[in-house]
Design an enzyme around this catalytic site. Structure first.
Site, short mmCIF file in Angstrom:
data_model
loop_
_atom_site.label_atom_id
_atom_site.label_comp_id
_atom_site.label_asym_id
_atom_site.label_seq_id
_atom_site.Cartn_x
_atom_site.Cartn_y
_atom_site.Cartn_z
N GLU A 271 -25.49 18.30 -14.92
CA GLU A 271 -25.00 18.51 -16.28
C GLU A 271 -25.33 19.89 -16.85
O GLU A 271 -26.03 19.98 -17.87
CB GLU A 271 -25.56 17.44 -17.21
CG GLU A 271 -25.17 16.03 -16.84
CD GLU A 271 -25.69 15.00 -17.86
OE1 GLU A 271 -26.53 15.34 -18.70
OE2 GLU A 271 -25.25 13.85 -17.78
N GLU B 256 -24.22 8.91 -12.46
CA GLU B 256 -25.11 8.25 -13.43
C GLU B 256 -24.26 7.35 -14.31
O GLU B 256 -23.20 7.76 -14.78
CB GLU B 256 -25.81 9.25 -14.38
CG GLU B 256 -26.97 9.99 -13.80
CD GLU B 256 -27.63 10.95 -14.80
OE1 GLU B 256 -27.63 10.67 -16.01
OE2 GLU B 256 -28.12 11.99 -14.36
C1 BGP Z 1 -28.24 12.15 -18.71
C2 BGP Z 1 -29.30 12.95 -18.01
C3 BGP Z 1 -30.52 12.16 -17.62
C4 BGP Z 1 -30.90 11.02 -18.53
C5 BGP Z 1 -29.71 10.30 -19.13
C6 BGP Z 1 -30.04 9.33 -20.23
O1 BGP Z 1 -27.44 12.98 -19.48
O2 BGP Z 1 -28.79 13.54 -16.84
O3 BGP Z 1 -31.54 13.07 -17.37
O4 BGP Z 1 -31.90 11.37 -19.38
O5 BGP Z 1 -28.75 11.20 -19.61
O6 BGP Z 1 -30.17 9.98 -21.47
P1 BGP Z 1 -31.45 9.85 -22.39
O7 BGP Z 1 -32.64 9.94 -21.50
O8 BGP Z 1 -31.37 10.99 -23.33
O9 BGP Z 1 -31.35 8.54 -23.08
#
Ligand code: BGP
Length: 458
Positions: free
Chosen positions: A163, A360
């Site tokens: 990202e 993800e």
């Molecule tokens: C994505 C990232 C992750 C992870 C996930 C969940 O954008 O790649 O690193 O953190 O989001 O988001 P958050 O942890 O902010 O709830």
């Protein structure tokens, strides 16, 4: 509902969110370590990046648990600050750690998919201007080359960035990540340098030629939905699409920054500084596959206060809250699984049906201990439902011919989240912070095991 043969079932994580030992074993500080030191109040309950889920010590237990559930692949990242603490010398302890970790995955039949960068810029490089400075591009390519040389015999599928646009937006537009600068021009320059850093890493990868090696990038991509079909809303949609999706997806897959984006940048006096030869390098170093992280859709409408040149993106498009939306109340994100079908068709129709995977997808929920059932497992039915719904639309996209080769859940074991610490949990396994990071499978983990065993679900 069956998925294709050899479909990748797995989970994703990152070094800074899981390893712990952030200031030990030869590692130097990243912007996260330093920001926590400088401004601990920004972090939920002062939970910093020092310990996270202690994967540095517990990786073998995690790998064994992955094998128990039947995962055939796992993505994590290498911490640049661990492998090359000063950007020049290689840290032997890091080499040993990552080699043992990747070997353990392989020994358990789990393919390691290794990412080079997950938001964790070295502090020494930040001190030289970070991604704003052109030298970040060559420094990253040097680091990438070292990683390919050190681990290329253990890792075939590589990823340059997770990202990159989140770094751009969070670090240079909206103040969520260090250096929390708010400057559209700088944001564009930073994004451009990250694109070139990616490009030179791919070039280094092609030169090293790891047998059966492939390389890609992970992007946060979802189609942008306009509030209405009114011309002003559609124009806003186009600007959002160019800035948030095509700015990376086009050059890395098709080898070219879209002309419409170049025009948009020029009109708004945002054209980044480039060097001759950059365009040719981008054209020659396209990727083998794409990973798409999907959590929520992007909905936009015409800006209330349009301006040219725009000082901020909300003068080009504004976020729109669909009244019928469903929300994950803990994270505040809309739940819209239908987008995965739209994404699948976008990859099929607009990107030459390049191989891609969901890198993800997941649901962060707070205070999960309250859902423990009689057997002592967290009964996270909401997460099972979330995955089922998303997989249903993904399956529909695959049935329509989209070349999707896998699905990775975020995440395997509850991990530390940038500013939210351990507030929202995403794991198939829980972590007990008061009890030496003890892991325990959740109901979603047991469901995921069945899903993998059946290569699908009813
Ligand atoms: C994505 C990232 C992750 C992870 C996930 C969940 O954008 O790649 O690193 O953190 O989001 O988001 P958050 O942890 O902010 O709830």
């Amino acid at each position: 509902m069956l998925f294709p043969k050899n479909f990748l079932w797995g989970a994703a994580a990152s070094a800074p969110q899981t390893e712990g030992h952030s200031s030990t074993n030869g590692k130097s500080p990243s912007i996260w370590d330093k920001w926590f030191e400088l401004a601990p109040d920004k972090f939920y309950q002062h939970q910093g990046p020092e310990n996270t889920s202690d994967v540095y010590d517990l990786y073998l237990e995690d790998v064994e648990n992955m094998a128990k559930l039947g995962l055939n692949s796992y993505r994590t990242s290498i911490a640049w600050t661990r492998l090359m603490p000063d950007g020049v010398h290689v840290n032997p302890e890091a080499v040993t750690f990552y080699r043992q970790y990747f070997q353990a995955l392989r020994d358990h039949g789990i393919e390691p998919i290794i990412n080079l960068f997950h938001f964790d810029l070295p502090w020494w490089l930040m001190a030289k201007g970070g991604w704003e400075s052109r030298q970040s591009v060559t420094k990253f390519a040097d680091y990438a080359q070292v990683a390919f040389e050190q681990f290329g015999d253990l890792v075939q599928r590589w990823v340059t960035f997770n990202e990159p646009l989140v770094q751009v937006k969070a670090g240079y537009l909206y103040g969520f990540h260090y250096p929390a600068v708010v400057n559209f021009r700088k944001a564009v320059q930073v994004g451009y340098h990250m694109l070139l850093a990616h490009t030179l890493a791919v070039q280094a990868f092609r030169e090293i030629a790891i047998p059966n090696g492939t390389i890609g990038i992970i992007l946060d991509v979802t189609p942008v939905y306009a509030k209405t079909t009114a011309p002003a809303d559609l124009q806003a949609q186009q600007a959002a699409d160019l800035l948030n999706i095509r700015s990376f997806l086009d050059p890395v897959v098709l080898g070219q920054v879209p002309d419409q984006l170049l025009e948009l940048l020029a009109t708004n006096e945002l054209t980044p500084t480039t060097l001759s030869g950059d365009g040719a390098a981008i054209a020659e170093n396209t990727v083998d596959f794409i990973g798409l992280n999907y959590y929520r859709p992007k909905r936009v409408q015409a800006p209330k206060k349009p301006a040219t040149p725009a000082q901020m993106p909300n003068e080009l498009y504004e976020d729109y809250e669909w009244p019928d939306r469903r929300i994950n109340q803990y994270r505040g994100w809309e739940i819209y699984p239908e987008a995965l079908y739209d994404v699948a068709l976008m990859m099929r129709d607009e990107y030459g049906n390049i191989p891609w995977f969901v890198s993800e997808n997941g649901m962060g929920v707070a205070d999960e201990a309250r859902f423990k059932d009689a057997s002592g497992h967290i009964n996270d039915q909401y997460r099972i439902d979330f995955m089922k719904e998303h997989l249903t639309y993904l399956h529909k996209g695959i049935a329509a011919g989209s070349n999707c080769f896998g699905y990775h859940v975020w995440t395997f074991v509850d991990c530390w989240s940038w500013l939210n610490g351990y507030h929202n949990r995403y794991g198939l396994y829980s972590v007990d912070l008061d009890n030496h990071y003890q892991r325990q499978v959740k109901q979603s983990g047991l469901w995921f095991k069945e899903l993998i065993a059946n290569n699908g679900f009813e």
